[in-house]
Design a protein around this motif. Structure first.
Motif, PDB file in Angstrom:
ATOM      1  N   MET A 192     -66.315 -70.795  -8.139  1.00 27.06           N
ATOM      2  CA  MET A 192     -65.620 -69.546  -8.757  1.00 27.06           C
ATOM      3  C   MET A 192     -66.830 -68.656  -8.673  1.00 27.06           C
ATOM      4  N   THR A 193     -68.202 -68.926  -8.904  1.00 27.57           N
ATOM      5  CA  THR A 193     -69.173 -67.966  -9.058  1.00 27.57           C
ATOM      6  C   THR A 193     -69.455 -67.473  -7.792  1.00 27.57           C
ATOM      7  N   GLU A 194     -69.224 -68.218  -6.597  1.00 19.97           N
ATOM      8  CA  GLU A 194     -69.685 -67.526  -5.472  1.00 19.97           C
ATOM      9  C   GLU A 194     -68.655 -66.151  -4.975  1.00 19.97           C
ATOM     10  N   TYR A 195     -67.253 -66.490  -5.405  1.00 14.51           N
ATOM     11  CA  TYR A 195     -66.381 -65.653  -5.111  1.00 14.51           C
ATOM     12  C   TYR A 195     -65.807 -64.782  -6.360  1.00 14.51           C
ATOM     13  N   GLU A 196     -66.667 -64.745  -7.378  1.00 18.11           N
ATOM     14  CA  GLU A 196     -66.270 -64.103  -8.619  1.00 18.11           C
ATOM     15  C   GLU A 196     -65.761 -62.630  -8.355  1.00 18.11           C
ATOM     16  N   ASP A 197     -66.382 -61.739  -7.541  1.00 21.05           N
ATOM     17  CA  ASP A 197     -66.036 -60.348  -7.322  1.00 21.05           C
ATOM     18  C   ASP A 197     -64.753 -60.135  -6.642  1.00 21.05           C
ATOM     19  N   GLN A 198     -64.662 -61.094  -5.500  1.00 24.49           N
ATOM     20  CA  GLN A 198     -63.498 -60.868  -4.819  1.00 24.49           C
ATOM     21  C   GLN A 198     -62.014 -61.149  -5.697  1.00 24.49           C
ATOM     22  N   TYR A 199     -62.396 -62.548  -6.304  1.00 23.98           N
ATOM     23  CA  TYR A 199     -61.409 -63.107  -7.240  1.00 23.98           C
ATOM     24  C   TYR A 199     -60.945 -61.965  -8.228  1.00 23.98           C
ATOM     25  N   ALA A 200     -61.898 -61.199  -8.945  1.00 26.53           N
ATOM     26  CA  ALA A 200     -61.277 -60.090  -9.896  1.00 26.53           C
ATOM     27  C   ALA A 200     -60.849 -58.897  -9.185  1.00 26.53           C
ATOM     28  N   ALA A 201     -61.178 -58.462  -7.888  1.00 23.33           N
ATOM     29  CA  ALA A 201     -60.477 -57.512  -7.260  1.00 23.33           C
ATOM     30  C   ALA A 201     -59.155 -57.979  -6.892  1.00 23.33           C
ATOM     31  N   ALA A 202     -58.844 -59.083  -6.663  1.00 17.11           N
ATOM     32  CA  ALA A 202     -57.508 -59.543  -6.266  1.00 17.11           C
ATOM     33  C   ALA A 202     -56.730 -59.743  -7.484  1.00 17.11           C
ATOM     34  N   ILE A 203     -57.223 -60.319  -8.456  1.00 16.93           N
ATOM     35  CA  ILE A 203     -56.384 -60.266  -9.837  1.00 16.93           C
ATOM     36  C   ILE A 203     -56.146 -58.849 -10.218  1.00 16.93           C
ATOM     37  N   ASN A 204     -57.141 -57.892 -10.053  1.00 17.13           N
ATOM     38  CA  ASN A 204     -56.895 -56.539 -10.481  1.00 17.13           C
ATOM     39  C   ASN A 204     -55.811 -55.870  -9.514  1.00 17.13           C
ATOM     40  N   PHE A 205     -55.518 -56.303  -8.252  1.00 16.46           N
ATOM     41  CA  PHE A 205     -54.571 -55.735  -7.433  1.00 16.46           C
ATOM     42  C   PHE A 205     -53.245 -56.277  -7.729  1.00 16.46           C
ATOM     43  N   LEU A 206     -53.185 -57.866  -7.886  1.00 16.17           N
ATOM     44  CA  LEU A 206     -52.033 -58.611  -8.365  1.00 16.17           C
ATOM     45  C   LEU A 206     -51.452 -58.035  -9.552  1.00 16.17           C
ATOM     46  N   ILE A 207     -52.130 -57.633 -10.643  1.00 20.55           N
ATOM     47  CA  ILE A 207     -51.760 -57.231 -11.908  1.00 20.55           C
ATOM     48  C   ILE A 207     -51.076 -55.961 -11.895  1.00 20.55           C
ATOM     49  N   ARG A 208     -51.373 -55.078 -11.144  1.00 22.36           N
ATOM     50  CA  ARG A 208     -50.881 -53.611 -10.778  1.00 22.36           C
ATOM     51  C   ARG A 208     -49.657 -53.829  -9.888  1.00 22.36           C
ATOM     52  N   GLY A 209     -49.638 -54.773  -8.996  1.00 22.52           N
ATOM     53  CA  GLY A 209     -48.529 -55.067  -8.111  1.00 22.52           C
ATOM     54  C   GLY A 209     -47.438 -55.816  -8.606  1.00 22.52           C
ATOM     55  N   PHE A 210     -47.602 -56.566  -9.574  1.00 24.82           N
ATOM     56  CA  PHE A 210     -46.722 -57.377 -10.357  1.00 24.82           C
ATOM     57  C   PHE A 210     -46.080 -56.202 -11.448  1.00 24.82           C
ATOM     58  N   ALA A 211     -46.748 -55.506 -11.794  1.00 27.71           N
ATOM     59  CA  ALA A 211     -46.363 -54.561 -13.069  1.00 27.71           C
ATOM     60  C   ALA A 211     -45.235 -53.808 -12.037  1.00 27.71           C
ATOM     61  N   ARG A 212     -45.515 -53.139 -10.977  1.00 32.66           N
ATOM     62  CA  ARG A 212     -44.551 -52.699  -9.983  1.00 32.66           C
ATOM     63  C   ARG A 212     -43.109 -53.406  -9.807  1.00 32.66           C
ATOM     64  N   GLU A 213     -43.595 -54.611  -9.717  1.00 32.68           N
ATOM     65  CA  GLU A 213     -42.586 -55.755  -9.307  1.00 32.68           C
ATOM     66  C   GLU A 213     -41.427 -55.640 -10.644  1.00 32.68           C
ATOM     67  N   ALA A 214     -42.227 -55.614 -11.864  1.00 30.76           N
ATOM     68  CA  ALA A 214     -41.399 -55.759 -12.921  1.00 30.76           C
ATOM     69  C   ALA A 214     -40.594 -54.616 -13.274  1.00 30.76           C
ATOM     70  N   VAL A 215     -40.975 -53.426 -13.078  1.00 33.86           N
ATOM     71  CA  VAL A 215     -40.308 -52.237 -13.012  1.00 33.86           C
ATOM     72  C   VAL A 215     -39.209 -52.390 -12.115  1.00 33.86           C
ATOM     73  N   SER A 216     -39.300 -52.516 -10.708  1.00 29.10           N
ATOM     74  CA  SER A 216     -38.560 -52.641  -9.875  1.00 29.10           C
ATOM     75  C   SER A 216     -37.177 -53.490 -10.210  1.00 29.10           C
ATOM     76  N   SER A 217     -37.667 -54.897 -10.719  1.00 27.44           N
ATOM     77  CA  SER A 217     -36.761 -55.662 -10.971  1.00 27.44           C
ATOM     78  C   SER A 217     -35.909 -55.401 -12.147  1.00 27.44           C
ATOM     79  N   LYS A 218     -36.387 -54.645 -12.975  1.00 23.88           N
ATOM     80  CA  LYS A 218     -35.429 -54.263 -14.153  1.00 23.88           C
ATOM     81  C   LYS A 218     -34.759 -53.178 -13.764  1.00 23.88           C
ATOM     82  N   LEU A 219     -35.100 -52.294 -13.012  1.00 28.51           N
ATOM     83  CA  LEU A 219     -34.199 -51.340 -12.140  1.00 28.51           C
ATOM     84  C   LEU A 219     -33.123 -52.018 -11.326  1.00 28.51           C
TER      85      LEU A 219
END
Length: 131
Positions: A1-28
């Protein structure tokens, strides 16, 4: 985890924002269905999607923000949660919202970075405002 911490954080950032869009779309999507199209399978799937979102956000907080990694990564993920807090506040099922609030009640003890803590406090305030 330590070796790829920056990439993991960037991926989680992207996924949080993407899942938020998915949540809005699914509700619609669900709101646009005619009553006869709102099948048990669709309703159950929508409920599972909402519940898994709460689990994902909790996992993100535990794995990046509370892990004792780099403060910049904690801030990146906390900012994504803060920016999407209105989506999560309305999307989480009531029992999941209550569980998240309960599990994160002692955030000041577990989040060392002040900026990340402030972002998560904004998230918690949004969840509490719904209750």
């Amino acid at each position: 985890m330590t070796e790829y911490e920056d990439q993991y954080a960037a991926a989680i950032n992207f996924l949080i924002r993407g899942f938020a869009r998915e949540a809005v779309s699914s509700k619609l999507f669900m709101a646009g269905l005619a009553p006869e199209q709102r099948t048990r399978v669709r309703e159950e799937g929508f409920a599972r999607l909402r519940s898994s979102a709460a689990e994902f956000i909790l996992d993100a907080i535990c794995s990046v923000i509370q892990s004792g990694g780099k403060p910049a990564n904690a801030r990146l993920v906390a900012a994504a949660i803060r920016d999407t807090r209105a989506v999560w506040a309305s999307n989480f099922l009531p029992q999941d919202r209550a569980r998240v609030i309960e599990l994160l009640a002692d955030l000041p003890k577990r989040v060392p970075d002040e900026t990340a803590l402030a972002d998560l406090a904004a998230f918690m305030a949004a969840l509490e405002a719904v209750n």
